[in-house]
Design a protein around this motif. Structure first.
Motif, PDB file in Angstrom:
ATOM      1  N   GLY A  36       0.810  -1.223   0.000  1.00  0.00           N
ATOM      2  CA  GLY A  36       0.000   0.000   0.000  1.00  0.00           C
ATOM      3  C   GLY A  36       0.838   1.264   0.000  1.00  0.00           C
ATOM      4  N   ASP A  37       2.151   1.126  -0.187  1.00  0.00           N
ATOM      5  CA  ASP A  37       3.023   2.315  -0.133  1.00  0.00           C
ATOM      6  C   ASP A  37       3.946   2.421  -1.347  1.00  0.00           C
ATOM      7  OD1 ASP A  37       4.160   4.623   1.382  1.00  0.00           O
ATOM      8  OD2 ASP A  37       5.975   3.395   1.288  1.00  0.00           O
ATOM      9  N   THR A  38       4.379   1.283  -1.871  1.00  0.00           N
ATOM     10  CA  THR A  38       5.379   1.319  -2.949  1.00  0.00           C
ATOM     11  C   THR A  38       4.700   1.443  -4.302  1.00  0.00           C
ATOM     12  OG1 THR A  38       6.771  -0.120  -1.608  1.00  0.00           O
ATOM     13  CG2 THR A  38       7.379   0.135  -3.932  1.00  0.00           C
ATOM     14  N   LEU A  39       5.062   2.508  -5.008  1.00  0.00           N
ATOM     15  CA  LEU A  39       4.529   2.739  -6.347  1.00  0.00           C
ATOM     16  C   LEU A  39       5.527   2.262  -7.385  1.00  0.00           C
ATOM     17  CD1 LEU A  39       3.407   6.458  -5.970  1.00  0.00           C
ATOM     18  CD2 LEU A  39       1.892   4.472  -6.133  1.00  0.00           C
ATOM     19  N   ASN A  40       5.029   1.575  -8.393  1.00  0.00           N
ATOM     20  CA  ASN A  40       5.830   1.253  -9.570  1.00  0.00           C
ATOM     21  C   ASN A  40       5.374   2.205 -10.669  1.00  0.00           C
ATOM     22  OD1 ASN A  40       7.044  -1.290  -8.466  1.00  0.00           O
ATOM     23  ND2 ASN A  40       4.862  -1.781  -8.334  1.00  0.00           N
TER      24      ASN A  40
END
Ligand code: BMA
Length: 335
Positions: free
Chosen positions: A292-296
């Motif tokens: 819920g935090d790491t964006l690709n």
């Protein structure tokens, strides 16, 4: 994100830490991956399918210079891409004359209420670029709604839920006074109104002077809609495309809460600096990891390739808290 003190540069109080971290195997997709002859692949919309597969809807430019869209799927979002053996969504100028010179730069929004993906893309008409919309459940068949914003307009994405009962679309009409981000509302995705200025390009020497546009669809966070936007700097040797960050009110998305002054990502790697169009980073899509935090973040590099950078929503919000201001949203006097 912890950044060693020696890597932090302080300039007028702004922290320049690497908020977006390039994947070591960049670029992750190029024309060499394509099963049919093309010129280049770049500017891809992105989404996670129900089974966890990453789907990129890539802008593919053929060897006439016209673009279509083609899907590439991967289990890990980095490699092992399965590219459709032929174009997935092609211009259909017979039924949609606005697509005569191709379709470009898709943004994908999964809409839970519709249980469908809504794709907004640039349709390149004789009158200039406009915004078109299509729906799909599977990226194999599509329901086209045709052009929803007439030329010149582009850089558009739908918010994933209604705001006060209406769908909301961010887009970038071009006027003689500048190219700013607007938001418009619709009861049915077909008829659009209540047009509002959302974020203005700055003026003069700023990195985001004169022309800005939405990059990937906004990211809904507990603090607001987190928005990456691109700014275009005109220089004697061409344009420089960089990325900035802003935050908008969740229930009133035309209200800017915070906007950073400096860009947070720009062309530095060789595949971003040199290509068919030099010095361009142009993200059109992202996926979110299960944490819920790491964006690709998937971005077009120099109009030639697709690259991947990762970022933390928490760090991006922290950067905006430290460096953003709502006073920065000055209205141009003459709009
Ligand atoms: C913009 C769009 C993008 C392109 C960029 C740089 O206006 O057309 O598709 O990547 O220019 O050429």
């Amino acid at each position: 994100m912890t950044v060693p003190a020696e890597k932090q540069v302080s300039l007028l109080g702004t922290r320049f830490e690497p908020l977006l971290v390039r994947h070591p195997t960049n670029p992750i997709l190029t024309s060499k991956h394509w099963p049919y002859p093309i010129n280049s692949v770049f500017n891809a919309g992105a989404t996670l399918l129900a089974d966890g597969t990453t789907l990129l809807l890539c802008r593919v430019e053929d060897r006439r210079g016209l673009s279509h869209l083609c899907a590439a799927r991967s289990g890990n979002g980095v490699d092992g891409w399965q590219v459709d053996s032929e174009p997935t969504l092609v211009p259909d100028p017979k039924h949609y004359p606005e697509e005569i010179w191709g379709i470009e730069d898709p943004r994908i929004t999964f809409v839970p209420e519709l249980q469908q993906y809504v794709i907004t893309y640039t349709s390149y008409s004789r009158g200039g670029p406009g915004v078109s919309l299509a729906l799909t459940k599977d990226f194999r068949t599509f329901e086209r709604y045709g052009v929803i914003m007439p030329p010149d307009d582009k850089d558009s994405a739908l918010l994933p839920r209604r705001i006060d009962g209406c769908w909301a679309l961010i887009h970038r009409p071009m006027t003689k006074l500048g190219s700013h981000m607007w938001i418009s509302y619709s009861p049915d995705l077909r008829y659009w109104g209540r047009h509002r200025l959302m974020l203005e390009a700055r003026r003069g020497a700023w990195w985001d002077a004169n022309k800005i546009g939405l990059s990937p669809p906004p990211i809904e966070t507990s603090r607001g809609w987190l928005v990456f936007y691109h700014g275009v700097r005109h220089t004697p040797s061409g344009c420089l495309y960089r990325l900035g960050l802003a935050l908008f009110d969740l229930e009133n998305p035309e209200k800017c809460l915070l906007r950073g002054d400096s860009w947070i990502f720009g062309p530095e790697a060789s595949y971003e600096r040199h290509g068919d169009v030099d010095d361009v980073v142009f993200p059109c899509g992202y996926t979110m990891d299960p944490d819920g935090d790491t964006l690709n973040i998937y971005y077009g590099a120099a109009d030639c390739a697709i690259a991947l950078a990762r970022a933390s929503v928490r760090s991006l919000l922290g950067w905006l808290d430290a460096n953003g201001s709502c006073e920065r949203r000055q209205r141009a006097q003459d709009l």
